[in-house]
Design a protein around this motif. Structure first.
Motif, PDB file in Angstrom:
ATOM      1  N   ALA A  31       9.473  98.353  21.133  1.00 40.20           N
ATOM      2  CA  ALA A  31       8.364  97.745  20.397  1.00 40.20           C
ATOM      3  C   ALA A  31       8.579  97.844  18.898  1.00 40.20           C
ATOM      4  O   ALA A  31       8.313  96.894  18.150  1.00 40.20           O
ATOM      5  CB  ALA A  31       7.052  98.416  20.790  1.00 40.20           C
ATOM      6  N   ALA A  32       9.094  98.996  18.437  1.00 39.48           N
ATOM      7  CA  ALA A  32       9.342  99.180  17.003  1.00 39.48           C
ATOM      8  C   ALA A  32      10.422  98.219  16.509  1.00 39.48           C
ATOM      9  O   ALA A  32      10.295  97.617  15.441  1.00 39.48           O
ATOM     10  CB  ALA A  32       9.746 100.623  16.722  1.00 39.48           C
ATOM     11  N   ILE A  33      11.483  98.074  17.296  1.00 40.15           N
ATOM     12  CA  ILE A  33      12.563  97.152  16.910  1.00 40.15           C
ATOM     13  C   ILE A  33      12.052  95.716  16.889  1.00 40.15           C
ATOM     14  O   ILE A  33      12.358  94.941  15.978  1.00 40.15           O
ATOM     15  CB  ILE A  33      13.755  97.273  17.879  1.00 40.15           C
ATOM     16  CG1 ILE A  33      14.395  98.659  17.769  1.00 40.15           C
ATOM     17  CG2 ILE A  33      14.802  96.198  17.583  1.00 40.15           C
ATOM     18  CD1 ILE A  33      15.428  98.940  18.843  1.00 40.15           C
ATOM     19  N   LEU A  34      11.260  95.353  17.879  1.00 42.09           N
ATOM     20  CA  LEU A  34      10.728  93.991  17.951  1.00 42.09           C
ATOM     21  C   LEU A  34       9.805  93.693  16.777  1.00 42.09           C
ATOM     22  O   LEU A  34       9.810  92.587  16.236  1.00 42.09           O
ATOM     23  CB  LEU A  34       9.995  93.780  19.272  1.00 42.09           C
ATOM     24  CG  LEU A  34      10.889  93.736  20.516  1.00 42.09           C
ATOM     25  CD1 LEU A  34      10.053  93.782  21.783  1.00 42.09           C
ATOM     26  CD2 LEU A  34      11.771  92.491  20.507  1.00 42.09           C
ATOM     27  N   ARG A  35       9.021  94.687  16.373  1.00 40.90           N
ATOM     28  CA  ARG A  35       8.161  94.490  15.201  1.00 40.90           C
ATOM     29  C   ARG A  35       9.000  94.251  13.959  1.00 40.90           C
ATOM     30  O   ARG A  35       8.704  93.379  13.142  1.00 40.90           O
ATOM     31  CB  ARG A  35       7.256  95.707  14.981  1.00 40.90           C
ATOM     32  CG  ARG A  35       6.078  95.799  15.924  1.00 40.90           C
ATOM     33  CD  ARG A  35       5.037  96.782  15.412  1.00 40.90           C
ATOM     34  NE  ARG A  35       5.579  98.131  15.255  1.00 40.90           N
ATOM     35  CZ  ARG A  35       5.584  99.042  16.219  1.00 40.90           C
ATOM     36  NH1 ARG A  35       5.086  98.764  17.404  1.00 40.90           N
ATOM     37  NH2 ARG A  35       6.074 100.255  15.992  1.00 40.90           N
ATOM     38  N   ARG A  36      10.051  95.038  13.803  1.00 45.95           N
ATOM     39  CA  ARG A  36      10.897  94.896  12.607  1.00 45.95           C
ATOM     40  C   ARG A  36      11.638  93.566  12.603  1.00 45.95           C
ATOM     41  O   ARG A  36      11.844  92.959  11.553  1.00 45.95           O
ATOM     42  CB  ARG A  36      11.896  96.049  12.528  1.00 45.95           C
ATOM     43  CG  ARG A  36      11.262  97.414  12.276  1.00 45.95           C
ATOM     44  CD  ARG A  36      12.280  98.405  11.770  1.00 45.95           C
ATOM     45  NE  ARG A  36      13.314  98.702  12.739  1.00 45.95           N
ATOM     46  CZ  ARG A  36      13.261  99.712  13.609  1.00 45.95           C
ATOM     47  NH1 ARG A  36      12.185 100.480  13.649  1.00 45.95           N
ATOM     48  NH2 ARG A  36      14.252  99.942  14.440  1.00 45.95           N
ATOM     49  N   SER A  37      12.068  93.121  13.786  1.00 45.62           N
ATOM     50  CA  SER A  37      12.851  91.893  13.856  1.00 45.62           C
ATOM     51  C   SER A  37      11.976  90.655  13.985  1.00 45.62           C
ATOM     52  O   SER A  37      12.472  89.538  13.989  1.00 45.62           O
ATOM     53  CB  SER A  37      13.811  91.952  15.044  1.00 45.62           C
ATOM     54  OG  SER A  37      13.094  92.007  16.257  1.00 45.62           O
ATOM     55  N   GLN A  38      10.667  90.885  14.133  1.00 47.40           N
ATOM     56  CA  GLN A  38       9.695  89.794  14.260  1.00 47.40           C
ATOM     57  C   GLN A  38       9.882  88.975  15.525  1.00 47.40           C
ATOM     58  O   GLN A  38       9.531  87.803  15.591  1.00 47.40           O
ATOM     59  CB  GLN A  38       9.740  88.873  13.035  1.00 47.40           C
ATOM     60  CG  GLN A  38       9.244  89.536  11.769  1.00 47.40           C
ATOM     61  CD  GLN A  38       7.794  89.950  11.885  1.00 47.40           C
ATOM     62  OE1 GLN A  38       6.909  89.129  11.972  1.00 47.40           O
ATOM     63  NE2 GLN A  38       7.540  91.254  11.913  1.00 47.40           N
ATOM     64  N   VAL A  39      10.480  89.573  16.565  1.00 49.24           N
ATOM     65  CA  VAL A  39      10.550  88.908  17.862  1.00 49.24           C
ATOM     66  C   VAL A  39       9.259  89.217  18.594  1.00 49.24           C
ATOM     67  O   VAL A  39       8.866  90.366  18.715  1.00 49.24           O
ATOM     68  CB  VAL A  39      11.752  89.431  18.679  1.00 49.24           C
ATOM     69  CG1 VAL A  39      11.739  88.812  20.080  1.00 49.24           C
ATOM     70  CG2 VAL A  39      13.051  89.105  17.970  1.00 49.24           C
ATOM     71  N   SER A  40       8.579  88.205  19.082  1.00 50.25           N
ATOM     72  CA  SER A  40       7.292  88.435  19.747  1.00 50.25           C
ATOM     73  C   SER A  40       7.030  87.379  20.794  1.00 50.25           C
ATOM     74  O   SER A  40       7.419  86.228  20.655  1.00 50.25           O
ATOM     75  CB  SER A  40       6.165  88.422  18.705  1.00 50.25           C
ATOM     76  OG  SER A  40       4.913  88.487  19.334  1.00 50.25           O
TER      77      SER A  40
END
Length: 231
Positions: A116-125
């Motif tokens: 979840a933290a990586i996805l937030r940083r990479s803006q993948v959602s």
């Protein structure tokens, strides 16, 4: 809503099966590869949104797989699973293009939290379109894509390196950012020369942020830096 598609590479078939079933139970579409060669073949034949790679795999190791994936896709998130926790191995993982690592043994909730933290940083959602990376740092507004830092309507334009470093600090706000991790992620090398260069950028960022007394950019001796903010 389309499910996030994960490439999972794990040579331990028992662990791989457990992880695959768990991720699918959490709503992720997951492809399991049991060695590095199969992982690369799977990546080349399909589209994935996230990669979870075991480091110690037969045929082709996880670091090599990550380098191949990163050469083809600069943005896809990569999380390493490793039995090693030595700093040199961690740094090698970042150099190979990894976004984070998880040391075995780990619990499933920690895996999801790291993802979840990586996805937030990479803006993948799955829920929203990628947004501009805008951070609130105390009374400052930092727009990463515009390389802009605004305080009370006064704008400070940042260089690319300044913006990259500030973004990394914001991603780790109120946490210690390891200086070697920052060097590898931004300069791709943790040499003495680059370390001195980064210190200069830290001094410049500290100067830019001095107007707001609630924001501090402090040195953590022998470890790295910490951006302290009330936001």
């Amino acid at each position: 809503m389309e499910k996030l598609k994960i490439l999972l590479a794990e040579d331990d078939k028992n662990l791989g099966g457990i992880l695959k079933n768990y991720l699918e139970a959490k709503g992720y579409q997951t492809r399991l590869a049991t060695n590095g060669e199969d992982a690369l073949s799977a990546f080349r034949s399909d589209h994935y949104d996230f990669c979870i790679l075991d480091v110690m795999m037969p045929v082709v190791d996880g670091f090599t797989v990550a380098k191949e994936i990163r050469a083809a896709d600069k943005k896809i998130p990569i999380l390493f699973l490793t039995a090693k926790s030595l700093q040199d191995d961690v740094l090698e993982g970042f150099k190979a293009g990894g976004d984070d690592y998880l040391t075995k043994p780990f619990n499933m909730e920690e895996l999801l939290a790291r993802m979840a933290a990586i996805l937030r940083r990479s803006q993948v959602s799955l829920e929203v379109e990628p947004r501009s990376r805008v951070f609130q740092v105390g009374k400052y507004t930092f727009d990463y894509h515009r390389q802009s830092l605004v305080y009370e309507k006064v704008e400070q334009k940042l260089t690319s390196k300044e913006a990259e470093l500030l973004k990394l600090l914001c991603d780790h706000a109120n946490q210690v950012l390891d200086r070697k991790v920052a060097l590898v992620k931004i300069w791709n090398d943790d040499s003495y020369f680059n370390a001195r260069s980064m210190d200069v950028y830290i001094v410049k960022l500290r100067k830019f942020l001095r107007e707001d007394p609630t924001v501090e950019l402090i040195n953590v001796h022998g470890v790295g830096f910490k951006l302290v903010t009330n936001t």
